[in-house]
Design a protein around this motif. Structure first.
Motif, PDB file in Angstrom:
ATOM      1  N   ASN A   1      84.191 -27.145  47.685  1.00  0.00           N
ATOM      2  CA  ASN A   1      85.356 -27.402  46.816  1.00  0.00           C
ATOM      3  C   ASN A   1      86.636 -26.904  47.520  1.00  0.00           C
ATOM      4  O   ASN A   1      87.374 -27.698  48.091  1.00  0.00           O
ATOM      5  CB  ASN A   1      85.181 -26.849  45.394  1.00  0.00           C
ATOM      6  CG  ASN A   1      84.918 -25.351  45.305  1.00  0.00           C
ATOM      7  OD1 ASN A   1      84.865 -24.629  46.281  1.00  0.00           O
ATOM      8  ND2 ASN A   1      84.753 -24.874  44.086  1.00  0.00           N
TER       9      ASN A   1
ATOM     10  N   SER B   1      89.197 -29.149  50.115  1.00  0.00           N
ATOM     11  CA  SER B   1      90.513 -29.519  49.575  1.00  0.00           C
ATOM     12  C   SER B   1      91.658 -29.085  50.493  1.00  0.00           C
ATOM     13  O   SER B   1      92.762 -29.610  50.396  1.00  0.00           O
ATOM     14  CB  SER B   1      90.704 -28.978  48.156  1.00  0.00           C
ATOM     15  OG  SER B   1      90.587 -27.596  48.144  1.00  0.00           O
TER      16      SER B   1
ATOM     17  N   GLY C   1      88.937 -22.823  42.610  1.00  0.00           N
ATOM     18  CA  GLY C   1      88.789 -24.264  42.848  1.00  0.00           C
ATOM     19  C   GLY C   1      90.016 -25.052  42.420  1.00  0.00           C
ATOM     20  O   GLY C   1      90.363 -26.065  43.025  1.00  0.00           O
TER      21      GLY C   1
ATOM     22  N   SER D   1      94.051 -34.177  47.587  1.00  0.00           N
ATOM     23  CA  SER D   1      93.018 -33.770  46.630  1.00  0.00           C
ATOM     24  C   SER D   1      93.498 -33.858  45.195  1.00  0.00           C
ATOM     25  O   SER D   1      94.701 -33.847  44.924  1.00  0.00           O
ATOM     26  CB  SER D   1      92.596 -32.318  46.904  1.00  0.00           C
ATOM     27  OG  SER D   1      92.127 -32.180  48.216  1.00  0.00           O
TER      28      SER D   1
ATOM     29  N   ASN E   1      87.776 -33.156  42.993  1.00  0.00           N
ATOM     30  CA  ASN E   1      86.905 -32.096  42.478  1.00  0.00           C
ATOM     31  C   ASN E   1      86.665 -32.337  40.987  1.00  0.00           C
ATOM     32  O   ASN E   1      87.576 -32.225  40.172  1.00  0.00           O
ATOM     33  CB  ASN E   1      87.564 -30.732  42.706  1.00  0.00           C
ATOM     34  CG  ASN E   1      86.597 -29.596  42.412  1.00  0.00           C
ATOM     35  OD1 ASN E   1      85.494 -29.831  41.900  1.00  0.00           O
ATOM     36  ND2 ASN E   1      86.999 -28.388  42.739  1.00  0.00           N
TER      37      ASN E   1
ATOM     38  N   LEU F   1      84.409 -24.228  39.378  1.00  0.00           N
ATOM     39  CA  LEU F   1      85.834 -23.995  39.675  1.00  0.00           C
ATOM     40  C   LEU F   1      86.148 -22.522  39.910  1.00  0.00           C
ATOM     41  O   LEU F   1      87.144 -22.185  40.545  1.00  0.00           O
ATOM     42  CB  LEU F   1      86.715 -24.491  38.515  1.00  0.00           C
ATOM     43  CG  LEU F   1      86.957 -25.994  38.398  1.00  0.00           C
ATOM     44  CD1 LEU F   1      87.895 -26.264  37.240  1.00  0.00           C
ATOM     45  CD2 LEU F   1      87.520 -26.557  39.690  1.00  0.00           C
TER      46      LEU F   1
ATOM     47  N   ARG G   1      83.241 -34.151  44.442  1.00  0.00           N
ATOM     48  CA  ARG G   1      82.390 -32.965  44.252  1.00  0.00           C
ATOM     49  C   ARG G   1      82.069 -32.905  42.767  1.00  0.00           C
ATOM     50  O   ARG G   1      82.931 -32.609  41.933  1.00  0.00           O
ATOM     51  CB  ARG G   1      83.149 -31.714  44.709  1.00  0.00           C
ATOM     52  CG  ARG G   1      82.468 -30.373  44.393  1.00  0.00           C
ATOM     53  CD  ARG G   1      81.085 -30.267  44.996  1.00  0.00           C
ATOM     54  NE  ARG G   1      80.601 -28.891  45.027  1.00  0.00           N
ATOM     55  CZ  ARG G   1      79.718 -28.378  44.154  1.00  0.00           C
ATOM     56  NH1 ARG G   1      79.236 -29.123  43.170  1.00  0.00           N
ATOM     57  NH2 ARG G   1      79.321 -27.121  44.291  1.00  0.00           N
TER      58      ARG G   1
END
Ligand code: AMP
Length: 392
Positions: A159, A163, A386, A168, A146, A152, A17
């Motif tokens: 995101n 995850s 995030g 992640s 990410n 975030l 991402r």
């Protein structure tokens, strides 16, 4: 929290991402900084012989027409040029075309799906973090990285949603941004001087309060200084003021007056236009029709003295209406002075970065953050959804 280098990527489908939300006018990208900043992570994944699936948002998509101007297709072309690898663009966010393209991928392949916010047209599924959408995107990959620092502070399907379902971690850009900003917050080289500007005082009061715990001095300029000046009893004429924040500004100033520095003179104009008549006024001499649009020369000198010998300088928000030539002196002089500083100069926020680029200082600083809201929320000491989702 894991980073991309903690995973064995070879042969894996790696969903990255990125924040490829670049300005596009008439189909042309006018500033590719965010694409450039995203390349390192993508390159690392490609070189590790993985299959890279890139997701990003672009602008806001509220109507069918928005789809025409917010396609990621030109971004895929530019990314391919910068990466030196083909990037196959899939003009869909889900469905057979996406699944077939993923199934056909070989190691070293890179594909990019269409703008994740196209999903907002159907019930805000991306921005509302629809659980099914997050699960669907996760089903396309084996690992989720990410690297979109700029989002975030949002809990979106692309995101937080993804995850939840995959091993992640963060990418190299997010790591760099966090390292720089957290170092400033936790163990800055001193003296640590903060400069805040911009128009929206409400967005930055949390930053003032949090940074007052660690900074040695906080200079407040730009449009946000007028709410503080008014709170201290000055007449600020027709300058921008957030009446609802006057009491809070008074309280914050009282608590931190040993650290907060306000301008002592202001460049005022008869209007915020290139034709405005302008003059420099002491803060005790602002007249009813004056609009404060930049800091004055005495304030610039004062600020330079404060900055002499600084170890860390964190600047968020232009200190004048830099878009207009008659009111950009303060911002330009500050950029010039800081570009020669021996301290670590960190610029945050889209407008501050835009000012640095406009006046030719883009590559002259220790760090220019790619985040706007995310940078501010980090500086405020808030938890970023995030990131929180990754550490869980
Ligand atoms: P922000 O999004 O709050 O960081 O605001 C950025 C904007 O603040 C820029 O577009 C600047 O033109 C604007 N700005 C800076 N100084 C002033 C000022 N004195 N009055 C009004 N706007 C300002």
């Amino acid at each position: 929290m894991k980073t991309i280098v903690d995973y064995r990527l070879s042969g894996k489908r790696v969903i990255i991402r990125s924040d490829l939300n670049v300005p596009i006018e008439n189909g042309e990208i006018t500033d590719d900084t965010r694409i450039r900043e995203s390349v390192e992570t993508i390159k690392l994944a490609v070189n590790a012989s993985s299959k890279v699936i890139i997701l990003s948002h672009l602008g806001r998509v509220k109507t069918e027409e928005d789809k025409q101007t917010n396609s990621l297709r030109p971004v895929a072309v530019r990314l391919s040029e910068l990466l030196g690898e083909p990037v196959k663009f899939i003009p869909y966010t889900k469905g057979d075309e996406v699944e077939n393209a993923v199934a056909a991928m070989e190691n070293y392949d890179v594909i990019m799906l269409e703008n994740t916010r196209f999903e907002d047209l159907e019930g805000n599924r991306e921005s509302g973090n629809d659980p099914e959408l997050g699960r669907y995107w996760a089903s396309l990959g084996d690992i989720f990285i990410n690297d979109a620092f700029g989002t975030l502070h949002r809990a979106h399907a692309s995101n937080v949603g993804i995850s939840k379902h995959l091993p992640s971690g963060i990418g190299l850009l997010v790591k760099k941004e966090l390292d720089v900003l957290q170092e400033a917050l936790e163990k800055p080289r001193r003296p640590f001087i903060v400069i805040l500007g911009g128009a929206k005082v409400a967005d930055k009061l949390g930053v003032v309060e949090n940074l007052a715990k660690v900074a040695d001095k906080i200079f407040i300029g730009g449009g946000m200084c007028f709410t503080f000046l008014k709170a201290l009893g000055y007449n600020v004429g027709a300058s921008i003021v957030d009446e609802s924040k006057i009491e809070l500004c008074k309280k914050i100033y009282e608590e931190h007056k040993d650290k907060i520095i306000l301008p002592n003179d202001i460049m005022v104009g008869s209007s915020l236009t290139p034709m405005a008549s302008i003059r420099v006024a002491s803060i005790s001499d602002i007249r009813p029709n004056d609009i404060g649009a930049d800091i004055g020369v005495r304030t610039i000198d004062n600020l330079r003295n404060v900055l002499t010998g600084a170890g860390t300088i964190l600047w968020n928000g232009p200190i004048g209406v830099f878009e207009l030539e008659n009111f950009n002196t303060g911002t330009r002089r500050l950029l010039d002075y800081l570009s020669a500083s021996n301290g670590r100069v960190i610029l945050g926020g889209g407008d501050t970065a835009a000012a640095a680029a406009r006046f030719g200082y883009k590559d002259k600083f220790y760090h220019i953050s790619t985040g706007g809201g995310a940078t501010l929320e980090l500086l405020e000491g808030k938890e970023l959804p995030g990131l929180a989702a990754l550490s869980k």
